[in-house]
Design a protein around this motif. Sequence first.
Motif, PDB file in Angstrom:
ATOM      1  N   TYR A 174       1.898  -7.932  -3.888  1.00 14.48           N
ATOM      2  CA  TYR A 174       3.340  -8.085  -3.664  1.00 14.48           C
ATOM      3  C   TYR A 174       4.027  -8.884  -4.759  1.00 14.48           C
ATOM      4  O   TYR A 174       5.251  -8.786  -4.923  1.00 14.48           O
ATOM      5  CB  TYR A 174       3.592  -8.707  -2.285  1.00 14.48           C
ATOM      6  CG  TYR A 174       3.194  -7.774  -1.172  1.00 14.48           C
ATOM      7  CD1 TYR A 174       4.070  -6.784  -0.728  1.00 14.48           C
ATOM      8  CD2 TYR A 174       1.921  -7.848  -0.594  1.00 14.48           C
ATOM      9  CE1 TYR A 174       3.699  -5.900   0.276  1.00 14.48           C
ATOM     10  CE2 TYR A 174       1.544  -6.958   0.406  1.00 14.48           C
ATOM     11  CZ  TYR A 174       2.432  -5.992   0.834  1.00 14.48           C
ATOM     12  OH  TYR A 174       2.065  -5.096   1.814  1.00 14.48           O
ATOM     13  N   VAL A 181       7.049  -2.373  -5.557  1.00 15.60           N
ATOM     14  CA  VAL A 181       7.296  -2.631  -4.135  1.00 15.60           C
ATOM     15  C   VAL A 181       8.791  -2.585  -3.840  1.00 15.60           C
ATOM     16  O   VAL A 181       9.236  -1.996  -2.839  1.00 15.60           O
ATOM     17  CB  VAL A 181       6.702  -3.992  -3.719  1.00 15.60           C
ATOM     18  CG1 VAL A 181       7.156  -4.372  -2.309  1.00 15.60           C
ATOM     19  CG2 VAL A 181       5.179  -3.961  -3.787  1.00 15.60           C
ATOM     20  N   VAL A 191      10.224  -7.136   3.295  1.00 17.55           N
ATOM     21  CA  VAL A 191       8.920  -6.916   2.658  1.00 17.55           C
ATOM     22  C   VAL A 191       7.870  -7.902   3.151  1.00 17.55           C
ATOM     23  O   VAL A 191       6.804  -7.494   3.653  1.00 17.55           O
ATOM     24  CB  VAL A 191       9.040  -6.983   1.122  1.00 17.55           C
ATOM     25  CG1 VAL A 191       7.641  -6.986   0.484  1.00 17.55           C
ATOM     26  CG2 VAL A 191       9.855  -5.809   0.596  1.00 17.55           C
ATOM     27  N   ALA A 195       4.720  -7.362   5.565  1.00 17.85           N
ATOM     28  CA  ALA A 195       3.391  -7.509   4.963  1.00 17.85           C
ATOM     29  C   ALA A 195       2.541  -8.473   5.773  1.00 17.85           C
ATOM     30  O   ALA A 195       1.347  -8.229   6.011  1.00 17.85           O
ATOM     31  CB  ALA A 195       3.519  -7.999   3.526  1.00 17.85           C
TER      32      ALA A 195
END
Length: 211
Positions: A174, A181, A191, A195
């Motif tokens: 990431y 991403v 995000v 995650a």
Amino acid sequence: MDNSPPDQPARKTSRIQLRNRKRILDAALEVFSAHGYRGATLDQIATQAGLSKPNILYYFEGKEAIHVTLLNQLMENWLAPLEEMDDTGDPLEEICAYVRRKLEMSRTYPRESRLFANEILQGAPRMAPHLETGLKPLVRDKAALIGRWMDEGRLARTDPMHLIFSIWATTQHYADFAAQVNVLMPDEDAVFPGAQAYLDTLFRKLLTPAD
């Protein structure tokens, strides 16, 4: 007779000098993380820092000295999340907490993660001693701890070293591949929460012992 003057005490670093060093290092982190060591130049660092190139060279001997300083600072922070894994804690919770700490580092320190990745991709020419003396014994120690938890039936059986590698891969992705991403997941606020939820489920399913 020796008439040489006595040794003078080292002068204290002034606040301006400390501020300028931090300014240079922060600028260099931005440049190195974007261009890698080979692609970065002192001119780019000077421009990013808003200082002249001679001013940069007053504080550091050259590009490599700046890079090594950044790597030395990074290594201590890089090892901390794994060092915090507690052998007296619940094994599954300790692993999941480590995953969360690594993901948080990717969120908070993306430039540092890319700096580290670039160094490794080049064969770790400046960081190899740290990998041998700092990272290697720590990872072996924690892999042995994870293996012991597995032997005790407290975690599902898998390869401890590859488990650690997979945690690095899934969390550092990431930061190291942030540009990709962010294209694929334009809602940046979603995000890292997404995650974290996904990785927590992934590693819990992998490591929860069968009944």
